[in-house]
Scaffold this motif. Sequence first.
Motif, PDB file in Angstrom:
ATOM      1  N   GLN A 174      -2.688   5.852  -0.848  1.00 30.10           N
ATOM      2  CA  GLN A 174      -3.876   6.612  -1.221  1.00 30.10           C
ATOM      3  C   GLN A 174      -5.123   6.144  -0.469  1.00 30.10           C
ATOM      4  OE1 GLN A 174      -3.776   9.310  -3.334  1.00 30.10           O
ATOM      5  NE2 GLN A 174      -1.574   8.972  -3.191  1.00 30.10           N
ATOM      6  N   ALA A 175      -4.980   5.095   0.319  1.00 30.05           N
ATOM      7  CA  ALA A 175      -6.143   4.519   1.005  1.00 30.05           C
ATOM      8  C   ALA A 175      -6.293   5.086   2.411  1.00 30.05           C
ATOM      9  CB  ALA A 175      -6.002   2.998   1.075  1.00 30.05           C
ATOM     10  N   MET A 206       0.788  -1.230   0.000  1.00 31.18           N
ATOM     11  CA  MET A 206       0.000   0.000   0.000  1.00 31.18           C
ATOM     12  C   MET A 206       0.818   1.277   0.000  1.00 31.18           C
ATOM     13  SD  MET A 206      -3.054  -1.357   0.166  1.00 31.18           S
ATOM     14  CE  MET A 206      -4.037   0.099   0.494  1.00 31.18           C
ATOM     15  N   ASN A 252     -12.111   2.568  -6.384  1.00 34.46           N
ATOM     16  CA  ASN A 252     -11.207   1.469  -6.723  1.00 34.46           C
ATOM     17  C   ASN A 252     -11.910   0.115  -6.607  1.00 34.46           C
ATOM     18  OD1 ASN A 252      -8.487   0.494  -7.366  1.00 34.46           O
ATOM     19  ND2 ASN A 252      -8.490  -0.331  -5.285  1.00 34.46           N
ATOM     20  N   ASP A 253     -12.822  -0.007  -5.640  1.00 38.06           N
ATOM     21  CA  ASP A 253     -13.601  -1.258  -5.497  1.00 38.06           C
ATOM     22  C   ASP A 253     -14.429  -1.519  -6.756  1.00 38.06           C
ATOM     23  OD1 ASP A 253     -12.626  -1.456  -2.919  1.00 38.06           O
ATOM     24  OD2 ASP A 253     -14.375  -0.475  -2.021  1.00 38.06           O
ATOM     25  N   TYR A 309      -7.943  -0.097   4.871  1.00 36.76           N
ATOM     26  CA  TYR A 309      -7.880  -1.233   3.955  1.00 36.76           C
ATOM     27  C   TYR A 309      -8.012  -2.538   4.715  1.00 36.76           C
ATOM     28  CZ  TYR A 309      -3.044  -1.200   5.599  1.00 36.76           C
ATOM     29  OH  TYR A 309      -1.924  -1.202   6.389  1.00 36.76           O
ATOM     30  N   GLU A 339     -14.625  -0.656   5.662  1.00 40.43           N
ATOM     31  CA  GLU A 339     -13.632  -1.736   5.731  1.00 40.43           C
ATOM     32  C   GLU A 339     -14.185  -2.954   6.473  1.00 40.43           C
ATOM     33  OE1 GLU A 339     -11.212  -1.528   3.853  1.00 40.43           O
ATOM     34  OE2 GLU A 339     -11.355   0.624   3.443  1.00 40.43           O
TER      35      GLU A 339
END
Length: 494
Positions: A359-360, A314, A407-408, A363, A334
């Motif tokens: 960028q998360a 990550m 992103n998901d 997670y 999450e």
Amino acid sequence: MYFSLLGVGLGLLLFLAYLGVPILPMLVIVGIGIAIWYFSGTGTKAGSLWKKENAKDQRNTIPRIQFTDIGGQERAKKELMEALDFLIQQDKMQAYGIQPLKGILLTGPPGTGKTLMAKAAAHYSDAVFLTASGSEFVEMYVGVGANRVRQLFTQARNTAKKQKKNRAVIFIDEIDVIGAKREGSQHKEYDQTLNQLLTEMDGIKKNDIAVFVIAATNRKDLLDAALTRPGRFDRHISVDLPDKEGRAHILSLHMKKRPIHENVNVNKIAQETYGFSGASLASVVNEAAIYAMRSESKDIRDQHFAQAVDKVLMGEQTDRSTSLEDKKRVAIHELGHALVAELLEPNTVAQVVLTPRGQALGYVRHHPKDDRYLHTKEQLEKQVMICLAGTAAEEVWYDNRSTGAKNDYEQAIQLCKTMIDTGLTSLGIIDMTLLSTDQLSKEVSRILDKLYQQTIQMTKKHHSFFRDCLNTLLVEERLDGDQFRKLLMQQLVS
């Protein structure tokens, strides 16, 4: 010497100017000549510089690295050693009428150990080892690259003679730079460089020194057919990402001579690093050592490896601060991913993290029970549901969605396209290129809508779990897999 020639040239130009001869065109011609002389590889300054720098890289002409120092590539090593045996056992090879191999092409993703394999090959065959990158042969002047290929093969033979060896191994990385397909639109310089390489590999000029070429590329599909045919690169060896056993072996090699705590489980780390290359695994061990040093720990422990895996996956932990409301939403998101993943594929959640990294904002790190290379429709649908679970949890808890699932969605759409492309949908077996954009979009939307509704229903059944788990995650900001499963089990029992 150079200054003497320059003085003579200037004197001649001044004399011609005195006689009234126009010297401007001559200056232009002389300038072009000097530029070609300087940048060509025919013994000029630039060519000499290239050879000198190459010579610096080739001081240790027989590498010390052995095949036993390389982990996770047993099949590739076995195939490469067999090919090298043909080079070493020439008498036995001639008895069977086996033609000598000219070259081996190593293909595979970056970081899988192609360069290490080439070095080990030179050690195994007791051959001098020279290396070059495809980009080193690329110049704007025609003929330079071809000459540098000649220099490389000449240098290999001369080095072998000096060390009283009868064979040499040349390793060319990024072979696709000079060996790309010739379709009539390429620069002439690339064609000449490739043609010279083909000539050298053919061994048109007979020599007592056997030169064996090993090349590496990440893009085998880009190579010219004349280069990949038998008689040039006779064997194509795939150097793939390591499996679980291979990852454990690589980690063990990198852990040698490091202060590893006795409770560190190499197999567990190998399980959690599915899809990692050898280079990534080396980075994990190195980063774990850095984390141990930062915490002033005497040895490297499990938590250091967990942090290292997160960093390699990550990126570094960031200092971004978020409001309590945003933090709660991220936690719900999450927890949704982790809940559905654990219900669909038990014991696969490794960590649930609320700390921003890369960028998360948060997670979930998963690890599959076994390395999986083939997927059924059911397995792909489960992966889509896990991708959509974060949004489903937000909708169940807040009755709305946020922008944090971009992103998901991208991953879910790609999985749907994989299902369509492999004939696992209602469209049946079909060429995706024959589908219109509208048809493809409708089928993807149909799959996503169906699986999203299933995910929503699954999430609603465990609404109380979010309430019980939310406060714990907000306080601790990290739950490992065992902690998460314990909380989930308590909720299921009650």
